[in-house]
Design a protein around this motif. Structure first.
Motif, mmCIF file in Angstrom:
data_model
loop_
_atom_site.group_PDB
_atom_site.id
_atom_site.type_symbol
_atom_site.label_atom_id
_atom_site.label_comp_id
_atom_site.label_asym_id
_atom_site.label_seq_id
_atom_site.Cartn_x
_atom_site.Cartn_y
_atom_site.Cartn_z
ATOM 1 N N MET A 151 0.826 -1.211 0.000
ATOM 2 C CA MET A 151 0.000 0.000 0.000
ATOM 3 C C MET A 151 0.861 1.263 0.000
ATOM 4 O O MET A 151 2.022 1.242 0.376
ATOM 5 C CB MET A 151 -0.913 0.021 1.222
ATOM 6 N N LYS A 152 0.248 2.374 -0.410
ATOM 7 C CA LYS A 152 0.938 3.663 -0.383
ATOM 8 C C LYS A 152 -0.082 4.785 -0.280
ATOM 9 O O LYS A 152 -1.221 4.649 -0.717
ATOM 10 C CB LYS A 152 1.795 3.840 -1.645
ATOM 11 N N GLY A 153 0.338 5.893 0.336
ATOM 12 C CA GLY A 153 -0.524 7.060 0.445
ATOM 13 C C GLY A 153 -1.702 6.819 1.371
ATOM 14 O O GLY A 153 -1.579 6.171 2.415
ATOM 15 N N ALA A 154 -2.872 7.335 0.974
ATOM 16 C CA ALA A 154 -4.067 7.251 1.813
ATOM 17 C C ALA A 154 -4.470 5.807 2.088
ATOM 18 O O ALA A 154 -4.958 5.488 3.180
ATOM 19 C CB ALA A 154 -5.226 8.002 1.160
ATOM 20 N N GLU A 155 -4.277 4.916 1.109
ATOM 21 C CA GLU A 155 -4.617 3.504 1.310
ATOM 22 C C GLU A 155 -3.738 2.897 2.406
ATOM 23 O O GLU A 155 -4.218 2.130 3.245
ATOM 24 C CB GLU A 155 -4.446 2.718 0.004
ATOM 25 N N PHE A 156 -2.453 3.248 2.382
ATOM 26 C CA PHE A 156 -1.560 2.764 3.437
ATOM 27 C C PHE A 156 -1.994 3.321 4.785
ATOM 28 O O PHE A 156 -2.068 2.578 5.780
ATOM 29 C CB PHE A 156 -0.107 3.174 3.160
ATOM 30 N N ALA A 161 -3.705 2.272 10.131
ATOM 31 C CA ALA A 161 -4.497 2.641 11.306
ATOM 32 C C ALA A 161 -5.364 1.472 11.768
ATOM 33 O O ALA A 161 -5.447 1.180 12.967
ATOM 34 C CB ALA A 161 -5.363 3.860 10.998
ATOM 35 N N GLU A 162 -6.008 0.785 10.816
ATOM 36 C CA GLU A 162 -6.861 -0.357 11.163
ATOM 37 C C GLU A 162 -6.049 -1.468 11.834
ATOM 38 O O GLU A 162 -6.456 -2.027 12.865
ATOM 39 C CB GLU A 162 -7.547 -0.890 9.905
ATOM 40 N N MET A 163 -4.893 -1.782 11.246
ATOM 41 C CA MET A 163 -4.063 -2.855 11.778
ATOM 42 C C MET A 163 -3.456 -2.488 13.131
ATOM 43 O O MET A 163 -3.394 -3.310 14.043
ATOM 44 C CB MET A 163 -2.952 -3.206 10.783
ATOM 45 N N MET A 164 -3.036 -1.228 13.273
ATOM 46 C CA MET A 164 -2.395 -0.839 14.522
ATOM 47 C C MET A 164 -3.407 -0.757 15.669
ATOM 48 O O MET A 164 -3.047 -1.010 16.826
ATOM 49 C CB MET A 164 -1.653 0.489 14.363
ATOM 50 N N ILE A 165 -4.656 -0.425 15.372
ATOM 51 C CA ILE A 165 -5.684 -0.457 16.415
ATOM 52 C C ILE A 165 -5.816 -1.878 16.962
ATOM 53 O O ILE A 165 -5.826 -2.103 18.176
ATOM 54 C CB ILE A 165 -7.037 0.050 15.872
ATOM 55 N N GLU A 166 -5.916 -2.853 16.052
ATOM 56 C CA GLU A 166 -6.028 -4.250 16.478
ATOM 57 C C GLU A 166 -4.773 -4.691 17.235
ATOM 58 O O GLU A 166 -4.852 -5.366 18.268
ATOM 59 C CB GLU A 166 -6.249 -5.154 15.256
ATOM 60 N N HIS A 167 -3.626 -4.284 16.728
ATOM 61 C CA HIS A 167 -2.348 -4.647 17.332
ATOM 62 C C HIS A 167 -2.236 -4.049 18.736
ATOM 63 O O HIS A 167 -1.870 -4.743 19.702
ATOM 64 C CB HIS A 167 -1.212 -4.141 16.445
ATOM 65 N N HIS A 168 -2.553 -2.769 18.867
ATOM 66 C CA HIS A 168 -2.500 -2.112 20.175
ATOM 67 C C HIS A 168 -3.482 -2.747 21.159
ATOM 68 O O HIS A 168 -3.157 -2.911 22.336
ATOM 69 C CB HIS A 168 -2.836 -0.624 20.019
ATOM 70 N N ASN A 169 -4.679 -3.076 20.690
ATOM 71 C CA ASN A 169 -5.661 -3.692 21.589
ATOM 72 C C ASN A 169 -5.150 -5.022 22.140
ATOM 73 O O ASN A 169 -5.412 -5.369 23.302
ATOM 74 C CB ASN A 169 -6.999 -3.881 20.872
ATOM 75 N N GLY A 170 -4.402 -5.763 21.321
ATOM 76 C CA GLY A 170 -3.791 -6.999 21.807
ATOM 77 C C GLY A 170 -2.761 -6.726 22.891
ATOM 78 O O GLY A 170 -2.710 -7.415 23.914
ATOM 79 N N ALA A 171 -1.939 -5.692 22.689
ATOM 80 C CA ALA A 171 -0.932 -5.327 23.687
ATOM 81 C C ALA A 171 -1.586 -4.843 24.977
ATOM 82 O O ALA A 171 -1.128 -5.168 26.082
ATOM 83 C CB ALA A 171 -0.010 -4.242 23.126
ATOM 84 N N ILE A 172 -2.645 -4.077 24.844
ATOM 85 C CA ILE A 172 -3.354 -3.573 26.020
ATOM 86 C C ILE A 172 -3.910 -4.734 26.838
ATOM 87 O O ILE A 172 -3.820 -4.741 28.074
ATOM 88 C CB ILE A 172 -4.482 -2.604 25.595
ATOM 89 N N SER A 173 -4.481 -5.726 26.163
ATOM 90 C CA SER A 173 -5.024 -6.891 26.864
ATOM 91 C C SER A 173 -3.933 -7.639 27.626
ATOM 92 O O SER A 173 -4.124 -8.021 28.793
ATOM 93 C CB SER A 173 -5.709 -7.820 25.858
#
Length: 212
Positions: A151-156, A161-173
């Motif tokens: 991906m690049k630009g707005a698509e990236f 953002a979508e992936m990092m939200i999921e990733h962060h939620n795993g770390a928070i848990s």
């Protein structure tokens, strides 16, 4: 932007080994009690002698060990995602979050490796090599990482953002489990910092998604 040496094939192997520890360890961590060993010489990774000495006087248990073993590969993948943003991300707010991830998580990895070394415990990659890749603890699959790389630009920006939200939620848990079950004061403090910092970043990432 922090520079990281690209080695895609080696990273994919490391992720495959590490993510199984995250998935398998999640259940183990919540069941851990205060029955671990007490050891000295713990290194907080800060380079401050007095802080290191104080940390060395703290005891630890199995929950602390599992927390560090799980969080190291989790942080490593976050840094890989942040590395991909270089030359691909276009949103200034996304770039700002990437900088925060690099500034916070690289030192935390060094600190956790120091804990495990002083506790005479293996890192996650050494403890359970060759495990199948999965999605436990918010970890991304190899296919997810390859898709993001394309991906690049707005698509990236949106996919990051979508992936990092999921990733962060795993770390928070995982950090919340350490808050409840951990014994080592420095490990619990790091868990506190992860919950606070990454919860704020999840909110920011969601606001970015809402406007993209």
């Amino acid at each position: 932007m922090t520079a990281f040496t690209r080695a895609p094939h080696r990273k994919l192997v490391r992720r495959s080994a590490a993510v199984g520890v995250v998935a398998a360890g999640a259940l183990f961590l919540s069941a851990c009690g205060d029955d671990g060993d007490d050891m000295s010489g713990m290194n907080h990774g800060s380079g401050n002698n007095s802080a290191t000495a104080e940390a060395g006087s703290s005891s630890f248990n199995d929950a602390d060990v599992t927390f560090a073993q799980m969080m190291i590969p989790h942080h490593e993948q976050a840094l890989e995602m942040a590395e991909l943003a270089d030359g691909r991300a276009s949103d200034s707010e996304v770039k700002g979050i990437v900088a925060k991830i690099e500034q916070a998580q690289d030192p935390e990895i060094k600190t956790m490796r120091g804990w495990l070394k002083s506790w005479n415990k293996p890192t996650a990659a050494e403890s359970m090599p060759g495990m199948d890749h999965g999605s436990g603890g918010g970890m991304m699959s190899d296919a997810d990482m390859e898709h993001l790389e394309g991906m690049k630009g707005a698509e990236f920006d949106k996919m990051f953002a979508e992936m990092m939200i999921e990733h962060h939620n795993g770390a928070i848990s995982m950090a919340e489990d350490e808050q409840k079950n951990g014994k080592n004061t420095d490990a619990v403090k790091m868990a506190d910092d992860i919950v606070e910092g990454q919860s704020a970043e999840v909110k920011q990432l969601q606001s970015i998604l809402d406007r993209l």
